[in-house]
Design an enzyme around this catalytic site. Structure first.
Site, PDB file in Angstrom:
ATOM      1  N   GLU A 182     -48.031   2.985   5.726  1.00  0.00           N
ATOM      2  CA  GLU A 182     -47.360   4.201   6.218  1.00  0.00           C
ATOM      3  C   GLU A 182     -46.656   3.928   7.549  1.00  0.00           C
ATOM      4  O   GLU A 182     -45.564   4.442   7.803  1.00  0.00           O
ATOM      5  CB  GLU A 182     -48.368   5.351   6.405  1.00  0.00           C
ATOM      6  CG  GLU A 182     -49.061   5.792   5.123  1.00  0.00           C
ATOM      7  CD  GLU A 182     -48.163   6.587   4.179  1.00  0.00           C
ATOM      8  OE1 GLU A 182     -46.991   6.828   4.522  1.00  0.00           O
ATOM      9  OE2 GLU A 182     -48.636   6.933   3.081  1.00  0.00           O
ATOM     10  N   ASP A 208     -46.390   1.774  -7.437  1.00  0.00           N
ATOM     11  CA  ASP A 208     -44.971   2.168  -7.456  1.00  0.00           C
ATOM     12  C   ASP A 208     -44.009   1.311  -6.630  1.00  0.00           C
ATOM     13  O   ASP A 208     -43.151   0.607  -7.160  1.00  0.00           O
ATOM     14  CB  ASP A 208     -44.822   3.654  -7.063  1.00  0.00           C
ATOM     15  CG  ASP A 208     -45.625   4.060  -5.815  1.00  0.00           C
ATOM     16  OD1 ASP A 208     -46.119   3.183  -5.104  1.00  0.00           O
ATOM     17  OD2 ASP A 208     -45.722   5.272  -5.557  1.00  0.00           O
ATOM     18  N   GLU A 258     -48.975  16.663  -9.299  1.00  0.00           N
ATOM     19  CA  GLU A 258     -49.307  15.252  -9.079  1.00  0.00           C
ATOM     20  C   GLU A 258     -49.639  14.556 -10.394  1.00  0.00           C
ATOM     21  O   GLU A 258     -49.330  13.390 -10.576  1.00  0.00           O
ATOM     22  CB  GLU A 258     -50.476  15.121  -8.095  1.00  0.00           C
ATOM     23  CG  GLU A 258     -50.115  15.478  -6.660  1.00  0.00           C
ATOM     24  CD  GLU A 258     -49.187  14.468  -5.998  1.00  0.00           C
ATOM     25  OE1 GLU A 258     -47.979  14.493  -6.308  1.00  0.00           O
ATOM     26  OE2 GLU A 258     -49.661  13.674  -5.173  1.00  0.00           O
ATOM     27  N   GLU A 290     -39.470  11.930  -4.918  1.00  0.00           N
ATOM     28  CA  GLU A 290     -39.119  10.905  -5.920  1.00  0.00           C
ATOM     29  C   GLU A 290     -38.162  11.385  -7.003  1.00  0.00           C
ATOM     30  O   GLU A 290     -37.184  10.710  -7.330  1.00  0.00           O
ATOM     31  CB  GLU A 290     -40.394  10.326  -6.563  1.00  0.00           C
ATOM     32  CG  GLU A 290     -41.130   9.318  -5.698  1.00  0.00           C
ATOM     33  CD  GLU A 290     -41.942   9.956  -4.581  1.00  0.00           C
ATOM     34  OE1 GLU A 290     -42.102  11.198  -4.600  1.00  0.00           O
ATOM     35  OE2 GLU A 290     -42.416   9.231  -3.689  1.00  0.00           O
TER      36      GLU A 290
END
Ligand code: NAG
Length: 478
Positions: free
Chosen positions: A124, A264, A357, A378
């Site tokens: 992050e 991902d 989700e 996304e």
């Protein structure tokens, strides 16, 4: 784990060439739905969304990391260094807001410091803070952007280097795959977990690679490339990677292969590192990894999770993080499956107004315990890339629906709220920095493109992106 699109800012600035299928560049008339004039209005509406949330953050949360948009307060969620401001800088530049951009860069240069006793996520911190500092540095240094700050003297670049050096101890492992977290003052904590996610170890190459080039010091690029090699060396015979790995032994502790949670952006950064740096090692790995994903995970139009060794299906689940994949496929030149998958994913959004989700593909209902929509970008990002590649007006209708969902469902007193349950549209008192850095940005970029010849990104005073490929990077990469 969130699929970061932070690299996008860097890609913009280094004139990334989109390698879409040339046949897809058929310009069609705009739908009755969204005319260029309406696209302009929608772009302005998105601009208004940005300022509602950005001003809410600056007024009620700054210099804490993130806004609590329902109660109009703030909270420290990463390191306590004005995360949302750092993450918003390039959007301020895109909007042409020199005053906010310049005053923010100046504040950050004067006030940010990283010699703090905080243990932070390497992933992050890299995608949001390091990426934010580097892209703002590039923007502030260049007259051509129209955002040049005369008094700017590499303060953000120096901060970026200082931060990256504090992350380096995380890479001192036998596999080269970094620990998930590191203390900015002391290095890796004594009892730090040795288990990390594939995305956590494989989503660092863009920011560290750019830093190496700007500093003329190869160390940053080396450690992150080594981490990718460490992960790929442990792929299964099927060329699949698992979700979690022990960074000391190299053993997979979670063997579910997929394109969503925990994996991902490993795929995303392979291709984007090739596009940005031209390093073919990343391309070769991407091609093998991508082919395996399409062979074992693709269940047209959905994607499933399978055991990385046996390919047996473990989860027939749409996971909202998977929604970046059609956008990645556009970059790879594989448009047809991208179109079908995007359509399927958007059908889930249509049904609830947001994507949960988790959406169970066996029962065709929201997965228990995975009902939230935390303002993720996304699906919107994929919509933008698909519109850019095809100019199919359907994607503008999609974007307009998404704006409506956010305006009616997520807008709250001081910003935009997480949705804790997509079936009941219950709002929650949180706004991730990526809402401004990605969600709003891709909506704005989508409608900016649709404005027509005088759109800002392709045809404004500063050419963020060229329209066509040149030379060897054209064509279908897969
Ligand atoms: C750093 O923080 C930890 C826990 O938050 C504390 O136990 C430790 O004493 C601190 N170290 C220093 C040098 O401040």
């Amino acid at each position: 784990m969130e699929a970061p699109k932070r690299c996008f800012e860097i890609l913009l600035l280094l004139l990334l060439l989109v390698s879409a299928n040339p046949n897809a560049f058929i310009h069609r008339a705009l739908a009755e739905g969204v005319t260029p004039e309406e696209a302009k209005q929608l772009r302005d509406e998105v601009r208004g969304m940005f300022y509602h949330a950005f001003n809410g953050y600056m007024e009620h949360a700054f210099p804490l990391d993130e806004l609590r948009p329902l109660s109009c307060g703030g909270e420290d969620t990463l390191g306590g260094y004005a995360l949302t401001l750092i993450d918003s800088l390039d959007m301020l530049a895109l909007l042409g807001d020199w005053e906010h951009f310049a005053s923010s860069v100046e504040w950050i240069g004067k006030n940010l410091q990283f010699d703090i006793n905080k243990t932070v996520s390497v992933f992050e911190t890299t995608i949001r803070v390091l990426g934010g500092l580097l892209s703002a540095h590039l923007i502030a240094s260049d007259y051509a952007t129209g955002m040049k700050i005369p008094s700017y003297d590499n303060q953000l670049l120096n901060l970026a280097e200082d931060l990256a050096r504090r992350l380096l101890p995380a890479f001192e492992t036998p596999t080269g795959i970094p620990f998930g977290s590191v203390n900015l003052l002391h290095g890796v904590d004594e009892h730090e977990s040795k288990i990390t996610s594939t995305a956590g170890g494989g989503t660092l190459t863009l920011e560290f690679g750019v830093l190496s080039r700007l500093m003329n010091d190869p160390i940053f690029e080396q450690v992150t490339k080594n981490a990718v090699r460490g992960l790929w060396a442990r792929r299964s015979k099927l060329n699949l990677v698992g979700a979690h790995i022990n960074v000391f032994t190299g053993e997979w502790t979670q063997k579910d292969a997929g394109i969503g949670t925990s994996i991902d952006s490993f795929y995303e950064y392979l291709l984007k590192a090739y596009l940005l740096f031209g390093d073919e090692e990343y391309l070769f790995i991407f091609q093998e990894a991508y082919a395996a994903a399409m062979h074992y995970l693709y269940n047209d139009p959905w994607y499933v999770e399978v055991n990385m060794d046996s390919a047996a299906i473990v989860w027939p689940l749409f996971n909202s993080l998977q929604a970046f994949w059609p956008g990645l496929q556009v970059l790879a030149g594989d448009i047809d499956p991208a179109i079908r998958t995007h359509r399927a994913f958007f059908s889930v959004w249509k049904r609830y107004g947001f994507t949960p989700e988790g959406f169970n593909l066996a029962t065709l209902s929201v997965q228990q315990g995975q009902k939230s929509y935390p303002l993720r970008p996304e699906l919107i990002e994929s919509t933008y890339w698909l519109y850019k590649a095809t100019r199919d007006p359907r994607y503008l209708d999609v974007g307009r629906d998404m704006v409506a969902s956010l305006q009616y469902g997520a807008r709250c007193p001081c910003g935009y709220c997480h949705i804790s349950d997509v079936e009941f549209h219950k709002q929650e008192d949180h706004m991730e920095s990526f809402f401004l850095a990605e969600t709003v940005k891709y909506l704005w970029l989508l409608f900016d493109l649709a404005v027509g010849p005088d759109n800002l990104v392709e045809n404004g005073p500063y050419k963020y992106q060229t329209r066509r490929n040149h030379g060897s990077r054209g064509g279908n990469l897969t």
